[in-house]
Motif scaffolding. Sequence first.
Motif, PDB file in Angstrom:
ATOM      1  N   LEU A 151      -4.399 -13.004   1.949  1.00  0.00           N
ATOM      2  CA  LEU A 151      -4.512 -13.074   0.493  1.00  0.00           C
ATOM      3  C   LEU A 151      -5.473 -12.009  -0.023  1.00  0.00           C
ATOM      4  N   GLU A 152      -6.613 -11.828   0.664  1.00  0.00           N
ATOM      5  CA  GLU A 152      -7.572 -10.791   0.271  1.00  0.00           C
ATOM      6  C   GLU A 152      -6.930  -9.402   0.353  1.00  0.00           C
ATOM      7  N   LEU A 153      -6.183  -9.141   1.424  1.00  0.00           N
ATOM      8  CA  LEU A 153      -5.520  -7.842   1.583  1.00  0.00           C
ATOM      9  C   LEU A 153      -4.455  -7.619   0.510  1.00  0.00           C
TER      10      LEU A 153
ATOM     11  N   THR B 177      -4.489  -8.906  -2.490  1.00  0.00           N
ATOM     12  CA  THR B 177      -5.224  -8.654  -3.729  1.00  0.00           C
ATOM     13  C   THR B 177      -5.723  -7.215  -3.771  1.00  0.00           C
ATOM     14  N   ALA B 178      -6.279  -6.746  -2.657  1.00  0.00           N
ATOM     15  CA  ALA B 178      -6.772  -5.367  -2.590  1.00  0.00           C
ATOM     16  C   ALA B 178      -5.624  -4.377  -2.773  1.00  0.00           C
ATOM     17  N   LEU B 179      -4.480  -4.647  -2.164  1.00  0.00           N
ATOM     18  CA  LEU B 179      -3.317  -3.765  -2.306  1.00  0.00           C
ATOM     19  C   LEU B 179      -2.836  -3.724  -3.753  1.00  0.00           C
ATOM     20  N   THR B 180      -2.843  -4.866  -4.420  1.00  0.00           N
ATOM     21  CA  THR B 180      -2.453  -4.914  -5.827  1.00  0.00           C
ATOM     22  C   THR B 180      -3.415  -4.080  -6.672  1.00  0.00           C
ATOM     23  N   GLU B 181      -4.719  -4.201  -6.396  1.00  0.00           N
ATOM     24  CA  GLU B 181      -5.713  -3.419  -7.137  1.00  0.00           C
ATOM     25  C   GLU B 181      -5.517  -1.921  -6.898  1.00  0.00           C
ATOM     26  N   VAL B 182      -5.278  -1.547  -5.651  1.00  0.00           N
ATOM     27  CA  VAL B 182      -5.060  -0.131  -5.333  1.00  0.00           C
ATOM     28  C   VAL B 182      -3.801   0.376  -6.031  1.00  0.00           C
ATOM     29  N   SER B 183      -2.751  -0.421  -6.050  1.00  0.00           N
ATOM     30  CA  SER B 183      -1.509  -0.013  -6.729  1.00  0.00           C
ATOM     31  C   SER B 183      -1.738   0.170  -8.221  1.00  0.00           C
ATOM     32  N   GLU B 184      -2.523  -0.735  -8.822  1.00  0.00           N
ATOM     33  CA  GLU B 184      -2.828  -0.611 -10.252  1.00  0.00           C
ATOM     34  C   GLU B 184      -3.663   0.635 -10.519  1.00  0.00           C
ATOM     35  N   LEU B 185      -4.626   0.917  -9.655  1.00  0.00           N
ATOM     36  CA  LEU B 185      -5.447   2.118  -9.810  1.00  0.00           C
ATOM     37  C   LEU B 185      -4.598   3.381  -9.659  1.00  0.00           C
ATOM     38  N   LYS B 186      -3.668   3.368  -8.711  1.00  0.00           N
ATOM     39  CA  LYS B 186      -2.779   4.512  -8.500  1.00  0.00           C
ATOM     40  C   LYS B 186      -1.906   4.745  -9.731  1.00  0.00           C
ATOM     41  N   LEU B 187      -1.381   3.656 -10.300  1.00  0.00           N
ATOM     42  CA  LEU B 187      -0.564   3.768 -11.506  1.00  0.00           C
ATOM     43  C   LEU B 187      -1.399   4.332 -12.652  1.00  0.00           C
ATOM     44  N   SER B 188      -2.612   3.850 -12.801  1.00  0.00           N
ATOM     45  CA  SER B 188      -3.498   4.349 -13.851  1.00  0.00           C
ATOM     46  C   SER B 188      -3.815   5.830 -13.646  1.00  0.00           C
ATOM     47  N   GLN B 189      -4.063   6.217 -12.407  1.00  0.00           N
ATOM     48  CA  GLN B 189      -4.343   7.619 -12.111  1.00  0.00           C
ATOM     49  C   GLN B 189      -3.122   8.498 -12.413  1.00  0.00           C
ATOM     50  N   ASP B 190      -1.944   8.054 -11.999  1.00  0.00           N
ATOM     51  CA  ASP B 190      -0.724   8.820 -12.273  1.00  0.00           C
ATOM     52  C   ASP B 190      -0.459   8.903 -13.783  1.00  0.00           C
ATOM     53  N   ARG B 191      -0.803   7.848 -14.527  1.00  0.00           N
ATOM     54  CA  ARG B 191      -0.669   7.864 -15.985  1.00  0.00           C
ATOM     55  C   ARG B 191      -1.584   8.944 -16.573  1.00  0.00           C
ATOM     56  N   ASP B 192      -2.821   9.015 -16.060  1.00  0.00           N
ATOM     57  CA  ASP B 192      -3.752  10.057 -16.519  1.00  0.00           C
ATOM     58  C   ASP B 192      -3.235  11.445 -16.164  1.00  0.00           C
ATOM     59  N   TYR B 193      -2.687  11.593 -14.969  1.00  0.00           N
ATOM     60  CA  TYR B 193      -2.113  12.877 -14.561  1.00  0.00           C
ATOM     61  C   TYR B 193      -0.963  13.275 -15.489  1.00  0.00           C
ATOM     62  N   PHE B 194      -0.110  12.301 -15.806  1.00  0.00           N
ATOM     63  CA  PHE B 194       1.046  12.591 -16.655  1.00  0.00           C
ATOM     64  C   PHE B 194       0.596  12.991 -18.058  1.00  0.00           C
ATOM     65  N   LEU B 195      -0.388  12.311 -18.591  1.00  0.00           N
ATOM     66  CA  LEU B 195      -0.913  12.664 -19.909  1.00  0.00           C
ATOM     67  C   LEU B 195      -1.482  14.081 -19.891  1.00  0.00           C
TER      68      LEU B 195
END
Length: 181
Positions: free
Chosen positions: A64-66, A68-86
């Motif tokens: 469950l901890e892993l 959760t961490a994977l979900t957080e990393v995926s959200e951070l990656k999406l946010s980073q790619d959104r910043d890159y796209f902008l």
Amino acid sequence: LICGIIHDALMNMEIIEGERVTEYTLFIFILSLAFILSNRFVRVNLEVEDLNLNLEKKVTERTLELQTALTEVSELKLSQDRDYFLTYLLLEPLSVNESTNSIVKMEFLVSQKKKFVFKNYNKEIGGDNCIAHSVTLLDRQVSIFLNADAMCKSMQGAGGILVLNSIFESIVKRTKSGGFF
């Protein structure tokens, strides 16, 4: 067992009289050892069962901890790619080839450091940049160009190129409108 051995030794020395008891004490000693070992075996078996139950619980908690961490990393990656796209959307209109000179033909080949995917768009950003324009200086048609490498990581380089492109484009627009020459 020790008392039985001492008792039988004293009987052999004819210090005391009686019946031999070593056989009985040895039998009782062996039975007591068997009882102790079986008791320890039962305790160890219970501990192993307890550890197995806790192990399953710990594995479930860790999974469950892993997740959760994977979900957080995926959200951070999406946010980073959104910043890159902008950033890409800000850079794209500034990196142009508007050279209309018939003598000199300009073409660009730019490959950026950071390649990313955002909503089915395969794009790239970085510190490499090319711009070309045709302007009139002193009644002559000339081509001007800018080739730059910000020499930074992808996002920092893109930020530097964004500033450089903005300044260069303002100079070109001002020159075309007759503000400099």
